[in-house]
Scaffold this motif. Structure first.
Motif, PDB file in Angstrom:
ATOM      1  N   THR A 101       0.828  -1.213   0.000  1.00 31.40           N
ATOM      2  CA  THR A 101       0.000   0.000   0.000  1.00 31.40           C
ATOM      3  C   THR A 101       0.863   1.265   0.000  1.00 31.40           C
ATOM      4  N   LEU A 102       2.036   1.196   0.612  1.00 34.35           N
ATOM      5  CA  LEU A 102       2.972   2.315   0.523  1.00 34.35           C
ATOM      6  C   LEU A 102       3.369   2.518  -0.934  1.00 34.35           C
ATOM      7  N   ALA A 103       3.638   1.429  -1.631  1.00 37.71           N
ATOM      8  CA  ALA A 103       4.024   1.501  -3.045  1.00 37.71           C
ATOM      9  C   ALA A 103       2.898   2.082  -3.894  1.00 37.71           C
ATOM     10  N   VAL A 104       1.661   1.713  -3.598  1.00 34.48           N
ATOM     11  CA  VAL A 104       0.526   2.246  -4.359  1.00 34.48           C
ATOM     12  C   VAL A 104       0.441   3.762  -4.172  1.00 34.48           C
ATOM     13  N   GLY A 105       0.571   4.215  -2.945  1.00 33.25           N
ATOM     14  CA  GLY A 105       0.532   5.649  -2.671  1.00 33.25           C
ATOM     15  C   GLY A 105       1.676   6.400  -3.335  1.00 33.25           C
ATOM     16  N   LEU A 106       2.876   5.845  -3.255  1.00 30.42           N
ATOM     17  CA  LEU A 106       4.027   6.456  -3.921  1.00 30.42           C
ATOM     18  C   LEU A 106       3.803   6.541  -5.429  1.00 30.42           C
ATOM     19  N   THR A 107       3.335   5.447  -5.987  1.00 27.81           N
ATOM     20  CA  THR A 107       3.107   5.378  -7.429  1.00 27.81           C
ATOM     21  C   THR A 107       2.150   6.464  -7.882  1.00 27.81           C
ATOM     22  N   ALA A 108       1.006   6.544  -7.244  1.00 27.82           N
ATOM     23  CA  ALA A 108      -0.007   7.533  -7.642  1.00 27.82           C
ATOM     24  C   ALA A 108       0.479   8.955  -7.415  1.00 27.82           C
ATOM     25  N   THR A 109       1.184   9.179  -6.325  1.00 28.75           N
ATOM     26  CA  THR A 109       1.677  10.521  -6.012  1.00 28.75           C
ATOM     27  C   THR A 109       2.743  10.963  -7.009  1.00 28.75           C
ATOM     28  N   ILE A 110       3.549  10.029  -7.473  1.00 31.29           N
ATOM     29  CA  ILE A 110       4.638  10.381  -8.385  1.00 31.29           C
ATOM     30  C   ILE A 110       4.190  10.423  -9.836  1.00 31.29           C
ATOM     31  N   ILE A 111       3.463   9.402 -10.293  1.00 25.30           N
ATOM     32  CA  ILE A 111       3.156   9.339 -11.740  1.00 25.30           C
ATOM     33  C   ILE A 111       1.689   9.568 -12.088  1.00 25.30           C
ATOM     34  N   GLY A 112       0.842   9.801 -11.098  1.00 22.44           N
ATOM     35  CA  GLY A 112      -0.531  10.187 -11.381  1.00 22.44           C
ATOM     36  C   GLY A 112      -1.503   9.042 -11.598  1.00 22.44           C
ATOM     37  N   SER A 113      -2.698   9.413 -12.029  1.00 25.90           N
ATOM     38  CA  SER A 113      -3.832   8.480 -12.073  1.00 25.90           C
ATOM     39  C   SER A 113      -3.715   7.394 -13.134  1.00 25.90           C
TER      40      SER A 113
ATOM     41  N   THR B 267      -6.317   8.310  -6.193  1.00 29.47           N
ATOM     42  CA  THR B 267      -5.293   9.133  -5.534  1.00 29.47           C
ATOM     43  C   THR B 267      -4.646  10.073  -6.542  1.00 29.47           C
ATOM     44  N   GLY B 268      -4.222   9.540  -7.672  1.00 28.71           N
ATOM     45  CA  GLY B 268      -3.615  10.369  -8.707  1.00 28.71           C
ATOM     46  C   GLY B 268      -4.581  11.403  -9.269  1.00 28.71           C
ATOM     47  N   PHE B 269      -5.832  11.011  -9.441  1.00 26.76           N
ATOM     48  CA  PHE B 269      -6.856  11.917  -9.982  1.00 26.76           C
ATOM     49  C   PHE B 269      -7.057  13.117  -9.063  1.00 26.76           C
ATOM     50  N   ILE B 270      -7.139  12.858  -7.767  1.00 27.78           N
ATOM     51  CA  ILE B 270      -7.307  13.954  -6.797  1.00 27.78           C
ATOM     52  C   ILE B 270      -6.144  14.938  -6.929  1.00 27.78           C
ATOM     53  N   LEU B 271      -4.931  14.408  -7.025  1.00 28.60           N
ATOM     54  CA  LEU B 271      -3.758  15.277  -7.150  1.00 28.60           C
ATOM     55  C   LEU B 271      -3.745  16.038  -8.471  1.00 28.60           C
TER      56      LEU B 271
ATOM     57  N   ARG C  13       0.115  18.613   1.318  1.00 27.27           N
ATOM     58  CA  ARG C  13      -1.231  18.637   1.922  1.00 27.27           C
ATOM     59  C   ARG C  13      -2.228  17.860   1.064  1.00 27.27           C
ATOM     60  N   MET C  14      -2.246  18.156  -0.230  1.00 29.63           N
ATOM     61  CA  MET C  14      -3.190  17.470  -1.117  1.00 29.63           C
ATOM     62  C   MET C  14      -2.808  15.994  -1.289  1.00 29.63           C
ATOM     63  N   ALA C  15      -1.511  15.709  -1.303  1.00 29.63           N
ATOM     64  CA  ALA C  15      -1.067  14.317  -1.411  1.00 29.63           C
ATOM     65  C   ALA C  15      -1.514  13.527  -0.190  1.00 29.63           C
ATOM     66  N   LEU C  16      -1.450  14.142   0.981  1.00 27.29           N
ATOM     67  CA  LEU C  16      -1.884  13.457   2.193  1.00 27.29           C
ATOM     68  C   LEU C  16      -3.386  13.172   2.145  1.00 27.29           C
ATOM     69  N   ILE C  17      -4.159  14.151   1.738  1.00 25.88           N
ATOM     70  CA  ILE C  17      -5.604  13.944   1.603  1.00 25.88           C
ATOM     71  C   ILE C  17      -5.881  12.838   0.584  1.00 25.88           C
ATOM     72  N   ALA C  18      -5.234  12.912  -0.574  1.00 26.26           N
ATOM     73  CA  ALA C  18      -5.449  11.916  -1.625  1.00 26.26           C
ATOM     74  C   ALA C  18      -5.031  10.521  -1.173  1.00 26.26           C
ATOM     75  N   ASN C  19      -3.918  10.418  -0.452  1.00 26.00           N
ATOM     76  CA  ASN C  19      -3.451   9.113   0.009  1.00 26.00           C
ATOM     77  C   ASN C  19      -4.331   8.543   1.121  1.00 26.00           C
ATOM     78  N   ILE C  20      -4.902   9.383   1.938  1.00 23.46           N
ATOM     79  CA  ILE C  20      -5.834   8.884   2.961  1.00 23.46           C
ATOM     80  C   ILE C  20      -7.124   8.409   2.299  1.00 23.46           C
ATOM     81  N   VAL C  21      -7.620   9.159   1.329  1.00 22.93           N
ATOM     82  CA  VAL C  21      -8.787   8.687   0.565  1.00 22.93           C
ATOM     83  C   VAL C  21      -8.449   7.347  -0.083  1.00 22.93           C
TER      84      VAL C  21
ATOM     85  N   ILE D  57       5.938  13.378  -3.156  1.00 21.22           N
ATOM     86  CA  ILE D  57       6.060  14.758  -3.641  1.00 21.22           C
ATOM     87  C   ILE D  57       7.530  15.120  -3.831  1.00 21.22           C
ATOM     88  N   MET D  58       8.374  14.716  -2.884  1.00 16.61           N
ATOM     89  CA  MET D  58       9.796  15.018  -2.996  1.00 16.61           C
ATOM     90  C   MET D  58      10.390  14.350  -4.250  1.00 16.61           C
ATOM     91  N   ILE D  59      10.107  13.076  -4.459  1.00 15.12           N
ATOM     92  CA  ILE D  59      10.633  12.356  -5.617  1.00 15.12           C
ATOM     93  C   ILE D  59      10.050  12.921  -6.910  1.00 15.12           C
TER      94      ILE D  59
END
Length: 179
Positions: free
Chosen positions: A38-50, A99-103, A111-119, A167-169
């Motif tokens: 699940t960490l990988a899923v969140g990283l993936t969506a946050t870095i490369i999008g929906s 997650t990616g769509f929200i971002l 802030r938005m990444a945290l909201i998207a990852n919690i959703v 977000i950092m990556i």
């Protein structure tokens, strides 16, 4: 194939591999293990999008489906996907997309990444709990007790980590013109 399509496929494939690697970090508790998936899923969506995130998770599901040992505990095959924990894996596709769509519709900041990852965490848990309920023949409250509640605190920690690292990556990849 155009270079942009090739780049997209390579990115999705890299994150499929990252998910397979992080899936092996696990702690077995109850029926459903804690894992790095699940960490990988969140990283993936946050870095490369929906879209690429969902494609990456679909690729992860497919290579596990054919039997490669990419799921947690070096497992693979259709029996995992139809078993009590398979719903979580199916949920990864929807989670990455949402997650990616929200971002993409807001902004790629912590802030938005945290909201998207919690959703996204709740999306994964909903898919997982639903399949767990039916496969293990549990009541809804028992499915929540074994498939959701134990993962909330760890899920929030993973969401924070995926948001911060993601977000950092992402920013560094953009700066290097790799994304």
């Amino acid at each position: 194939m155009h270079s942009s399509k090739l780049r997209a496929l390579i990115l999705a494939s890299i994150f499929t591999a990252i998910t397979a690697i992080l899936a092996q970090l696990q702690v077995q508790l109850w029926v459903v293990p804690f894992s790095g998936q699940t960490l990988a899923v969140g990283l993936t969506a946050t870095i490369i999008g929906s879209k690429l995130g969902a494609l990456s998770m679909f690729g992860y599901l497919l290579i596990g489906l054919i039997g490669l040992p990419v799921f947690s505990g070096l497992s693979g095959g259709p029996q995992v996907l139809v078993g009590p924990t398979g719903g979580y894996i199916f949920g990864f596709i929807a989670t990455a997309y949402i997650t990616g769509f929200i971002l993409e519709k807001t902004s790629f900041n912590f802030r938005m990444a945290l909201i998207a990852n919690i959703v996204g965490m709740f999306v994964t848990l909903a898919f997982g709990m639903t399949q767990l309920k039916f496969v293990a023949e549990l009541s809804w409250s028992a499915a929540m007790a074994s498939g959701v509640y134990p993962f909330l605190i760890v899920g929030i920690i993973k969401a924070i980590l995926a948001s911060w690292l993601g977000i950092m990556i992402r920013n560094r990849l953009i700066k290097a013109n790799l994304l």
